[in-house]
Design a protein around this motif. Structure first.
Motif, short mmCIF file in Angstrom:
data_model
loop_
_atom_site.label_atom_id
_atom_site.label_comp_id
_atom_site.label_asym_id
_atom_site.label_seq_id
_atom_site.Cartn_x
_atom_site.Cartn_y
_atom_site.Cartn_z
N ARG A 89 39.91 25.27 45.38
CA ARG A 89 39.84 26.32 46.40
C ARG A 89 39.64 27.69 45.74
O ARG A 89 38.82 28.49 46.19
N ILE A 90 40.34 27.94 44.65
CA ILE A 90 40.22 29.22 43.96
C ILE A 90 38.81 29.39 43.39
O ILE A 90 38.21 30.46 43.51
N ARG A 91 38.26 28.34 42.79
CA ARG A 91 36.90 28.42 42.25
C ARG A 91 35.89 28.70 43.36
O ARG A 91 34.95 29.49 43.17
N GLN A 92 36.07 28.10 44.52
CA GLN A 92 35.18 28.35 45.65
C GLN A 92 35.26 29.81 46.09
O GLN A 92 34.24 30.44 46.37
N LEU A 93 36.47 30.33 46.18
CA LEU A 93 36.65 31.73 46.58
C LEU A 93 36.02 32.68 45.58
O LEU A 93 35.41 33.69 45.95
N GLN A 94 36.12 32.36 44.28
CA GLN A 94 35.51 33.20 43.25
C GLN A 94 33.99 33.14 43.33
O GLN A 94 33.32 34.17 43.27
N ARG A 95 33.43 31.93 43.48
CA ARG A 95 31.97 31.78 43.56
C ARG A 95 31.40 32.50 44.78
O ARG A 95 30.32 33.07 44.72
N SER A 96 32.14 32.48 45.88
CA SER A 96 31.65 33.12 47.11
C SER A 96 31.83 34.64 47.09
O SER A 96 31.33 35.32 47.97
N GLY A 97 32.55 35.14 46.09
CA GLY A 97 32.76 36.58 46.00
C GLY A 97 33.94 37.09 46.82
O GLY A 97 34.16 38.29 46.91
N GLU A 98 34.70 36.17 47.41
CA GLU A 98 35.85 36.58 48.21
C GLU A 98 36.98 37.12 47.34
O GLU A 98 37.76 37.95 47.79
N ILE A 99 37.09 36.62 46.10
CA ILE A 99 38.11 37.11 45.18
C ILE A 99 37.49 37.31 43.80
O ILE A 99 36.49 36.67 43.46
N LEU A 100 38.11 38.18 43.01
CA LEU A 100 37.69 38.39 41.63
C LEU A 100 38.23 37.27 40.76
O LEU A 100 39.20 36.59 41.12
N SER A 101 37.64 37.11 39.60
CA SER A 101 38.11 36.08 38.67
C SER A 101 39.43 36.51 38.06
O SER A 101 39.78 37.69 38.02
N LEU A 102 40.17 35.54 37.56
CA LEU A 102 41.43 35.83 36.88
C LEU A 102 41.20 36.71 35.66
O LEU A 102 42.01 37.58 35.38
N GLU A 103 40.10 36.51 34.95
CA GLU A 103 39.82 37.33 33.77
C GLU A 103 39.72 38.80 34.15
O GLU A 103 40.24 39.67 33.45
N GLN A 104 39.06 39.09 35.28
CA GLN A 104 38.94 40.48 35.72
C GLN A 104 40.30 41.06 36.09
O GLN A 104 40.61 42.20 35.74
N ILE A 105 41.11 40.27 36.78
CA ILE A 105 42.45 40.73 37.17
C ILE A 105 43.33 40.90 35.94
O ILE A 105 44.06 41.89 35.82
N PHE A 106 43.25 39.96 34.99
CA PHE A 106 44.04 40.08 33.76
C PHE A 106 43.66 41.34 32.99
O PHE A 106 44.53 42.03 32.46
N ASP A 107 42.37 41.64 32.90
CA ASP A 107 41.93 42.85 32.21
C ASP A 107 42.52 44.10 32.87
O ASP A 107 42.99 45.00 32.18
N ARG A 108 42.51 44.14 34.19
CA ARG A 108 43.08 45.28 34.92
C ARG A 108 44.58 45.39 34.68
O ARG A 108 45.11 46.48 34.47
N ALA A 109 45.27 44.25 34.71
CA ALA A 109 46.72 44.25 34.51
C ALA A 109 47.06 44.77 33.12
O ALA A 109 47.97 45.59 32.96
N ARG A 110 46.34 44.32 32.10
CA ARG A 110 46.64 44.71 30.72
C ARG A 110 46.28 46.16 30.44
O ARG A 110 46.85 46.76 29.52
N LYS A 111 45.37 46.74 31.20
CA LYS A 111 45.08 48.17 31.05
C LYS A 111 46.24 49.00 31.59
O LYS A 111 46.51 50.09 31.10
N ILE A 112 46.92 48.47 32.58
CA ILE A 112 48.07 49.17 33.17
C ILE A 112 49.30 48.99 32.30
O ILE A 112 50.02 49.95 32.01
N LYS A 113 49.56 47.76 31.87
CA LYS A 113 50.72 47.43 31.03
C LYS A 113 50.26 46.40 30.00
O LYS A 113 50.03 45.24 30.33
N PRO A 114 50.14 46.80 28.73
CA PRO A 114 49.77 45.81 27.71
C PRO A 114 50.85 44.75 27.58
O PRO A 114 52.04 45.05 27.69
N GLY A 115 50.44 43.52 27.39
CA GLY A 115 51.40 42.44 27.24
C GLY A 115 50.78 41.09 27.49
O GLY A 115 49.56 40.95 27.57
N ARG A 116 51.65 40.11 27.65
CA ARG A 116 51.22 38.73 27.85
C ARG A 116 51.48 38.32 29.29
O ARG A 116 52.59 38.50 29.81
N ILE A 117 50.47 37.75 29.93
CA ILE A 117 50.61 37.25 31.29
C ILE A 117 51.45 35.97 31.22
O ILE A 117 51.11 35.04 30.49
N VAL A 118 52.55 35.94 31.99
CA VAL A 118 53.43 34.78 31.95
C VAL A 118 53.40 33.98 33.25
O VAL A 118 53.84 32.83 33.28
#
Length: 102
Positions: free
Chosen positions: A30-59
């Protein structure tokens, strides 16, 4: 009678141990379908944004739908040991919430 109950319990436990991977597989699909359709951003994009705000490890990461809007919930561990909870709009990547976890 006890043998039947024991057999039933064993079968039930076997099914319980098999069901979660199917649930996760459906979520991934379901998540891959949502990403392919453009309904949601990829996890990589979200992780990049999160780490720019607070450097660290996603747990931990979750994708929820709230009032028709997909939300990524991220937990990030800083090198200092602080844990931060972040919420992002999954479509736009906008940071919705940032708070330190207790």
């Amino acid at each position: 009678m006890k043998a039947r109950a024991l057999t039933f319990l064993v079968v039930l436990l076997c099914f319980a141990s098999v069901l979660p991977p199917f649930a996760y597989a459906d979520d991934d699909k379901r998540i891959r379908q949502l990403q392919r359709s453009g309904e949601i951003l990829s996890l990589e994009q979200i992780f990049d944004r999160a780490r720019k705000i607070k450097p660290g490890r996603i747990v931990d990461v979750d994708l929820d739908k709230d009032d028709g809007r997909y939300i990524y919930e991220i937990e990030l561990l800083e090198s200092s040991g602080k844990v931060w909870e972040m919420e992002f709009d999954a479509r736009t990547g906008e940071l919705l919430q940032l708070e330190q976890d207790d």
